[in-house]
Design a protein around this motif. Structure first.
Motif, short mmCIF file in Angstrom:
data_model
loop_
_atom_site.label_atom_id
_atom_site.label_comp_id
_atom_site.label_asym_id
_atom_site.label_seq_id
_atom_site.Cartn_x
_atom_site.Cartn_y
_atom_site.Cartn_z
N ASN A 179 0.94 -1.33 -0.17
CA ASN A 179 -0.10 0.14 0.12
C ASN A 179 0.85 1.14 -0.03
O ASN A 179 0.51 2.14 -0.48
CB ASN A 179 -1.04 0.13 1.23
CG ASN A 179 -1.87 -1.02 1.18
OD1 ASN A 179 -2.21 -1.60 0.10
ND2 ASN A 179 -2.35 -1.40 2.22
N ALA A 180 2.06 1.22 0.51
CA ALA A 180 2.95 2.26 0.71
C ALA A 180 3.73 2.48 -0.44
O ALA A 180 4.51 3.39 -0.56
CB ALA A 180 3.89 2.20 1.86
N LYS A 181 3.72 1.39 -1.48
CA LYS A 181 4.60 1.33 -2.57
C LYS A 181 4.84 2.64 -3.69
O LYS A 181 5.70 3.17 -3.91
CB LYS A 181 4.58 0.26 -3.45
CG LYS A 181 5.54 0.00 -4.43
CD LYS A 181 5.36 -1.10 -5.34
CE LYS A 181 6.57 -1.51 -6.08
NZ LYS A 181 6.65 -2.64 -6.64
N ALA A 182 3.56 3.38 -3.78
CA ALA A 182 3.31 4.48 -4.36
C ALA A 182 4.05 5.75 -3.87
O ALA A 182 4.58 6.38 -4.62
CB ALA A 182 1.88 4.62 -5.01
N LYS A 183 3.62 5.88 -2.68
CA LYS A 183 4.36 7.03 -1.99
C LYS A 183 5.59 6.99 -1.95
O LYS A 183 6.51 7.87 -2.23
CB LYS A 183 3.78 6.96 -0.45
CG LYS A 183 2.24 7.41 -0.38
CD LYS A 183 1.87 7.15 1.06
CE LYS A 183 0.28 7.63 1.20
NZ LYS A 183 -0.12 7.60 2.69
N VAL A 184 6.37 5.75 -1.75
CA VAL A 184 7.91 5.68 -1.51
C VAL A 184 8.52 5.82 -2.83
O VAL A 184 9.57 6.45 -3.05
CB VAL A 184 8.33 4.30 -0.87
CG1 VAL A 184 8.41 3.13 -1.71
CG2 VAL A 184 9.64 4.50 -0.31
N GLU A 185 7.80 5.27 -3.72
CA GLU A 185 8.31 5.53 -5.35
C GLU A 185 8.35 7.02 -5.47
O GLU A 185 9.55 7.55 -6.14
CB GLU A 185 7.48 4.85 -6.33
CG GLU A 185 7.61 3.40 -6.38
CD GLU A 185 6.71 2.54 -7.23
OE1 GLU A 185 5.80 3.18 -7.82
OE2 GLU A 185 7.20 1.31 -7.58
N THR A 186 7.23 7.75 -5.18
CA THR A 186 7.63 9.30 -5.54
C THR A 186 8.33 9.88 -4.75
O THR A 186 9.29 10.69 -5.35
CB THR A 186 6.00 9.61 -5.20
OG1 THR A 186 5.09 9.26 -6.00
CG2 THR A 186 6.14 11.31 -5.51
N TYR A 187 8.58 9.58 -3.51
CA TYR A 187 9.54 10.03 -2.52
C TYR A 187 11.03 9.83 -3.12
O TYR A 187 11.85 10.74 -3.22
CB TYR A 187 9.45 9.56 -1.36
CG TYR A 187 10.29 10.28 -0.12
CD1 TYR A 187 10.12 11.66 0.23
CD2 TYR A 187 11.24 9.30 0.47
CE1 TYR A 187 11.15 12.21 1.20
CE2 TYR A 187 12.25 10.03 1.27
CZ TYR A 187 12.15 11.56 1.74
OH TYR A 187 12.83 12.03 2.46
N TYR A 234 11.27 7.89 5.71
CA TYR A 234 9.94 8.35 5.25
C TYR A 234 8.85 7.36 5.69
O TYR A 234 7.64 8.05 6.18
CB TYR A 234 10.19 8.75 3.73
CG TYR A 234 9.04 9.25 3.15
CD1 TYR A 234 8.48 10.30 3.36
CD2 TYR A 234 8.02 8.08 2.20
CE1 TYR A 234 7.37 10.85 2.76
CE2 TYR A 234 6.88 8.63 1.83
CZ TYR A 234 6.78 10.06 1.79
OH TYR A 234 5.40 10.45 1.46
N LEU A 235 8.81 6.29 5.35
CA LEU A 235 7.56 5.52 5.56
C LEU A 235 7.32 5.18 6.99
O LEU A 235 6.32 5.41 7.51
CB LEU A 235 7.77 4.00 5.05
CG LEU A 235 7.68 4.00 3.44
CD1 LEU A 235 7.91 2.63 2.93
CD2 LEU A 235 6.22 4.49 3.13
N LEU A 286 5.59 8.50 8.42
CA LEU A 286 4.21 8.34 7.90
C LEU A 286 3.44 7.59 8.58
O LEU A 286 2.20 8.11 9.01
CB LEU A 286 4.25 7.83 6.46
CG LEU A 286 4.55 8.87 5.50
CD1 LEU A 286 4.49 8.15 3.81
CD2 LEU A 286 3.67 10.24 5.30
#
Length: 71
Positions: free
Chosen positions: A23-31, A53-54, A57
């Motif tokens: 679920n956090a993959k998209a956020k960490v990719e952007t970061y 970062y994660l 969050l």
């Protein structure tokens, strides 16, 4: 960059669970992409930054939630 993302997701899955990591993959990719575009190219540093970062969050780095009151 992709190796750092994969390592972050794998390690975060071990710290929490695999579903939360996916679920956090998209956020960490952007970061991580943002850090990479800003000039950071070291995979190890990108991995550590992504994990921090994660953890920020999800509140895992909050000392009050962890029970530390400073006393």
């Amino acid at each position: 960059m992709q190796r750092a993302i994969d390592r972050v997701i794998q390690t975060y899955g071990l710290l929490t669970n695999q579903e939360a990591a996916e679920n956090a993959k998209a956020k960490v990719e952007t970061y991580i992409r943002t850090l990479f575009e800003a000039g950071e190219t070291d995979d190890n540093r990108l991995t550590v930054c992504g994990l921090v970062y994660l953890r920020e969050l999800d509140g895992s780095n909050d000392p009050v939630k962890a029970g530390y009151t400073g006393m």
